[in-house]
Design a protein around this motif. Structure first.
Motif, PDB file in Angstrom:
ATOM      1  N   GLY A 205       0.788  -1.216   0.000  1.00 42.52           N
ATOM      2  CA  GLY A 205       0.000   0.000   0.000  1.00 42.52           C
ATOM      3  C   GLY A 205       0.819   1.264   0.000  1.00 42.52           C
ATOM      4  O   GLY A 205       0.266   2.355  -0.009  1.00 42.52           O
ATOM      5  N   SER A 206       2.148   1.155   0.014  1.00 44.96           N
ATOM      6  CA  SER A 206       2.986   2.349   0.021  1.00 44.96           C
ATOM      7  C   SER A 206       4.336   2.009  -0.584  1.00 44.96           C
ATOM      8  O   SER A 206       4.619   0.851  -0.904  1.00 44.96           O
ATOM      9  N   SER A 207       5.202   3.035  -0.722  1.00 42.80           N
ATOM     10  CA  SER A 207       6.515   2.823  -1.332  1.00 42.80           C
ATOM     11  C   SER A 207       7.406   1.941  -0.477  1.00 42.80           C
ATOM     12  O   SER A 207       8.372   1.395  -0.961  1.00 42.80           O
ATOM     13  N   GLU A 208       7.108   1.821   0.806  1.00 38.00           N
ATOM     14  CA  GLU A 208       7.898   0.965   1.690  1.00 38.00           C
ATOM     15  C   GLU A 208       7.063  -0.194   2.230  1.00 38.00           C
ATOM     16  O   GLU A 208       7.339  -0.733   3.299  1.00 38.00           O
ATOM     17  N   GLY A 209       6.029  -0.572   1.495  1.00 38.52           N
ATOM     18  CA  GLY A 209       5.207  -1.706   1.901  1.00 38.52           C
ATOM     19  C   GLY A 209       5.933  -3.015   1.678  1.00 38.52           C
ATOM     20  O   GLY A 209       6.957  -3.073   1.004  1.00 38.52           O
ATOM     21  N   GLY A 210       5.407  -4.083   2.219  1.00 39.65           N
ATOM     22  CA  GLY A 210       6.028  -5.389   2.046  1.00 39.65           C
ATOM     23  C   GLY A 210       5.644  -6.339   3.156  1.00 39.65           C
ATOM     24  O   GLY A 210       4.645  -6.144   3.838  1.00 39.65           O
ATOM     25  N   ILE A 211       6.444  -7.377   3.329  1.00 35.77           N
ATOM     26  CA  ILE A 211       6.213  -8.412   4.340  1.00 35.77           C
ATOM     27  C   ILE A 211       7.378  -8.413   5.309  1.00 35.77           C
ATOM     28  O   ILE A 211       8.545  -8.404   4.886  1.00 35.77           O
ATOM     29  N   THR A 212       7.089  -8.421   6.580  1.00 35.87           N
ATOM     30  CA  THR A 212       8.123  -8.449   7.612  1.00 35.87           C
ATOM     31  C   THR A 212       7.966  -9.699   8.469  1.00 35.87           C
ATOM     32  O   THR A 212       6.863 -10.025   8.901  1.00 35.87           O
ATOM     33  N   ILE A 213       9.066 -10.406   8.688  1.00 38.94           N
ATOM     34  CA  ILE A 213       9.113 -11.498   9.668  1.00 38.94           C
ATOM     35  C   ILE A 213       9.805 -10.937  10.893  1.00 38.94           C
ATOM     36  O   ILE A 213      11.000 -10.647  10.867  1.00 38.94           O
ATOM     37  N   ARG A 214       9.062 -10.758  11.958  1.00 35.29           N
ATOM     38  CA  ARG A 214       9.564 -10.102  13.161  1.00 35.29           C
ATOM     39  C   ARG A 214      10.029 -11.141  14.171  1.00 35.29           C
ATOM     40  O   ARG A 214       9.274 -12.041  14.542  1.00 35.29           O
ATOM     41  N   SER A 215      11.280 -11.039  14.590  1.00 37.76           N
ATOM     42  CA  SER A 215      11.829 -11.981  15.555  1.00 37.76           C
ATOM     43  C   SER A 215      11.321 -11.684  16.952  1.00 37.76           C
ATOM     44  O   SER A 215      11.093 -10.534  17.320  1.00 37.76           O
ATOM     45  N   ASN A 216      11.141 -12.742  17.734  1.00 34.97           N
ATOM     46  CA  ASN A 216      10.680 -12.592  19.110  1.00 34.97           C
ATOM     47  C   ASN A 216      11.798 -12.121  20.043  1.00 34.97           C
ATOM     48  O   ASN A 216      11.535 -11.542  21.091  1.00 34.97           O
ATOM     49  N   ALA A 217      13.051 -12.373  19.654  1.00 35.30           N
ATOM     50  CA  ALA A 217      14.193 -11.974  20.488  1.00 35.30           C
ATOM     51  C   ALA A 217      15.397 -11.718  19.600  1.00 35.30           C
ATOM     52  O   ALA A 217      15.469 -12.175  18.454  1.00 35.30           O
ATOM     53  N   THR A 218      16.374 -10.988  20.120  1.00 37.24           N
ATOM     54  CA  THR A 218      17.570 -10.645  19.345  1.00 37.24           C
ATOM     55  C   THR A 218      18.534 -11.812  19.217  1.00 37.24           C
ATOM     56  O   THR A 218      19.575 -11.681  18.559  1.00 37.24           O
ATOM     57  N   THR A 219      18.209 -12.959  19.810  1.00 34.99           N
ATOM     58  CA  THR A 219      19.069 -14.137  19.704  1.00 34.99           C
ATOM     59  C   THR A 219      18.434 -15.231  18.854  1.00 34.99           C
ATOM     60  O   THR A 219      18.999 -16.313  18.719  1.00 34.99           O
ATOM     61  N   ASP A 220      17.258 -14.968  18.268  1.00 37.56           N
ATOM     62  CA  ASP A 220      16.529 -15.989  17.525  1.00 37.56           C
ATOM     63  C   ASP A 220      17.008 -16.085  16.083  1.00 37.56           C
ATOM     64  O   ASP A 220      17.589 -15.153  15.531  1.00 37.56           O
ATOM     65  N   THR A 221      16.709 -17.241  15.471  1.00 36.75           N
ATOM     66  CA  THR A 221      16.842 -17.428  14.036  1.00 36.75           C
ATOM     67  C   THR A 221      15.458 -17.681  13.470  1.00 36.75           C
ATOM     68  O   THR A 221      14.710 -18.519  13.993  1.00 36.75           O
ATOM     69  N   ASN A 222      15.085 -16.960  12.412  1.00 33.89           N
ATOM     70  CA  ASN A 222      13.771 -17.088  11.807  1.00 33.89           C
ATOM     71  C   ASN A 222      13.912 -17.560  10.372  1.00 33.89           C
ATOM     72  O   ASN A 222      14.924 -17.321   9.718  1.00 33.89           O
ATOM     73  N   TYR A 223      12.869 -18.238   9.853  1.00 35.41           N
ATOM     74  CA  TYR A 223      12.982 -18.928   8.575  1.00 35.41           C
ATOM     75  C   TYR A 223      11.785 -18.664   7.663  1.00 35.41           C
ATOM     76  O   TYR A 223      10.675 -18.403   8.117  1.00 35.41           O
ATOM     77  N   LEU A 224      12.056 -18.789   6.368  1.00 40.27           N
ATOM     78  CA  LEU A 224      11.029 -18.985   5.351  1.00 40.27           C
ATOM     79  C   LEU A 224      11.332 -20.330   4.727  1.00 40.27           C
ATOM     80  O   LEU A 224      12.344 -20.493   4.045  1.00 40.27           O
ATOM     81  N   MET A 225      10.468 -21.327   5.001  1.00 39.17           N
ATOM     82  CA  MET A 225      10.759 -22.710   4.653  1.00 39.17           C
ATOM     83  C   MET A 225      10.046 -23.145   3.372  1.00 39.17           C
ATOM     84  O   MET A 225       8.932 -22.722   3.093  1.00 39.17           O
ATOM     85  N   PHE A 226      10.708 -24.030   2.620  1.00 40.10           N
ATOM     86  CA  PHE A 226      10.117 -24.677   1.451  1.00 40.10           C
ATOM     87  C   PHE A 226      10.125 -26.185   1.726  1.00 40.10           C
ATOM     88  O   PHE A 226      11.197 -26.781   1.874  1.00 40.10           O
ATOM     89  N   ALA A 227       8.955 -26.788   1.791  1.00 36.81           N
ATOM     90  CA  ALA A 227       8.838 -28.191   2.200  1.00 36.81           C
ATOM     91  C   ALA A 227       8.058 -28.984   1.165  1.00 36.81           C
ATOM     92  O   ALA A 227       7.259 -28.435   0.403  1.00 36.81           O
ATOM     93  N   ASP A 228       8.301 -30.293   1.122  1.00 39.49           N
ATOM     94  CA  ASP A 228       7.482 -31.185   0.306  1.00 39.49           C
ATOM     95  C   ASP A 228       6.999 -32.390   1.115  1.00 39.49           C
ATOM     96  O   ASP A 228       6.588 -33.399   0.566  1.00 39.49           O
ATOM     97  N   GLY A 229       7.062 -32.286   2.438  1.00 36.11           N
ATOM     98  CA  GLY A 229       6.582 -33.340   3.317  1.00 36.11           C
ATOM     99  C   GLY A 229       6.497 -32.828   4.744  1.00 36.11           C
ATOM    100  O   GLY A 229       6.785 -31.668   5.027  1.00 36.11           O
ATOM    101  N   THR A 230       6.107 -33.723   5.656  1.00 35.05           N
ATOM    102  CA  THR A 230       5.877 -33.321   7.042  1.00 35.05           C
ATOM    103  C   THR A 230       6.791 -34.002   8.039  1.00 35.05           C
ATOM    104  O   THR A 230       6.587 -33.894   9.244  1.00 35.05           O
ATOM    105  N   SER A 231       7.807 -34.718   7.549  1.00 34.34           N
ATOM    106  CA  SER A 231       8.728 -35.372   8.476  1.00 34.34           C
ATOM    107  C   SER A 231      10.151 -35.268   7.940  1.00 34.34           C
ATOM    108  O   SER A 231      10.373 -35.126   6.732  1.00 34.34           O
TER     109      SER A 231
END
Length: 340
Positions: A205-231
């Motif tokens: 909706g704006s020039s700086e719009g987009g998607i943000t993944i916000r970390s719960n803490a400054t020591t966390d690692t966050n992901y965008l995963m690509f999967a083809d199964g559940t195990s």
């Protein structure tokens, strides 16, 4: 014969078995015994007492064309029973309504029966139009009764539906999200199916719009995963990760290879294979384009960590061009056994 007491105070119609209170002409309906109460000035009322105290009343108010059922005590509830004196609905003394619930926690509280669906609320329009609104839930306040809205409708077929979510900004309501009949989601976009990758479409909706993944803490690692199964590793065959802990770093991970394209989506410009080798402008991904003598294999290859090397293949011009911007310093240093 008929019975009349004080003209209109009590009248019994013996022919039709109907009774009138306040009228000598009680209503009559075929197959029914009717009790008619009438008062031309203040309406009619039936009181229910216990030990001389009114517990509840049914009456018609004198000032309006209304019909009232009341629980007379300040702490009294109005209870509706069906199916063998079983309570089905209750209006509490505070105005809360319980359906299948005798102690409602909100303004309306539904408690489901014993089936697997739990409590259900149906909104149904009385037609089968192919394009129509099926129903809506509105949220508002004293200033505006419809600040937010959840709406469902049909579009193109009477057995296919969509769901929209709307909110208001400065009094102007607009659709913010839509789930179409195929389950495709548009955020800020009413037609996600119009796009190539359409399961989730986000319109900025704006020039700086987009998607943000916000970390719960400054020591966390966050992901965008690509999967083809559940195990196992099927849950993360490829992913983008970012570690917020020091040192901050981005991870691009795959169990195969990574390809980079520019200009033409079919024109691969660079590849990193599973061994860590880097191929730049190397259409056939040749591990050593300098040695093949094949013009089709021109490009640059960097060997992986276990076998580091550089191979350059080019046609027509020099394969290696090196120069200095100033006049000082070496241009190329070649080492063997750690010495120049």
């Amino acid at each position: 014969g008929d019975l009349t007491v004080d003209t209109n105070t009590l009248y019994v119609d013996s022919t039709n078995n109907n009774v009138g209170l306040g009228t000598s002409s009680p209503n009559s309906y075929t197959g029914f015994t009717v009790l008619t109460l009438n008062n031309a000035t203040n309406g009619a009322e039936i009181d229910f007492e216990k030990n001389g105290t009114v517990q509840g009343s049914i009456f018609t108010p004198a000032s309006a064309d209304d019909f009232t059922i009341t629980a007379a005590h300040a702490s009294g509830d109005l209870i509706f029973q069906a199916g063998g004196y079983t309570e089905r609905m209750r209006i509490g003394s505070g105005g809360r309504i319980g359906i299948g619930e005798s102690n409602p926690d909100g303004l309306v509280h539904l408690t489901g029966d014993t089936n697997s669906n739990g409590a259900e609320l149906f909104l149904q329009v009385n037609n089968n139009n192919t394009t129509d609104n099926l129903g809506a839930i509105h949220f508002g306040n004293n200033a505006d009764s419809t600040l937010s809205k959840i709406l469902s409708g049909t579009s193109g077929a009477n057995n296919s539906s969509y769901l929209t979510f709307s909110t208001s900004n400065a009094g102007s309501q607009a659709e913010r999200m839509r789930i179409d009949s195929s389950g495709q989601v548009g955020i800020g976009e009413a037609s996600p199916s119009s796009y190539y990758s359409k399961d989730l479409v986000v319109k900025c909706g704006s020039s700086e719009g987009g998607i943000t993944i916000r970390s719960n803490a400054t020591t966390d690692t966050n992901y965008l995963m690509f999967a083809d199964g559940t195990s196992g590793t099927a849950r993360y065959r490829g992913y983008l990760g970012f570690t917020h802990n020091s040192p901050e770093n981005m991870q691009v991970v795959t169990y195969g290879y990574i390809r980079f394209y520019t200009g033409d989506p079919t024109g691969e410009r660079m590849r990193i294979d599973s061994s860590g080798r880097v191929f730049i402008g190397n259409a056939n991904n040749d591990v050593n384009p300098a040695s093949t003598g094949n013009a089709a294999n021109k490009g640059v290859t960097f060997g992986g960590a276990s076998d580091p090397y550089l191979s350059i293949g080019r046609t027509g011009n020099a394969a290696i061009v090196a120069g200095r911007i100033d006049s000082d310093g070496e241009i190329i240093l070649l080492y063997g056994d750690g010495t120049i």
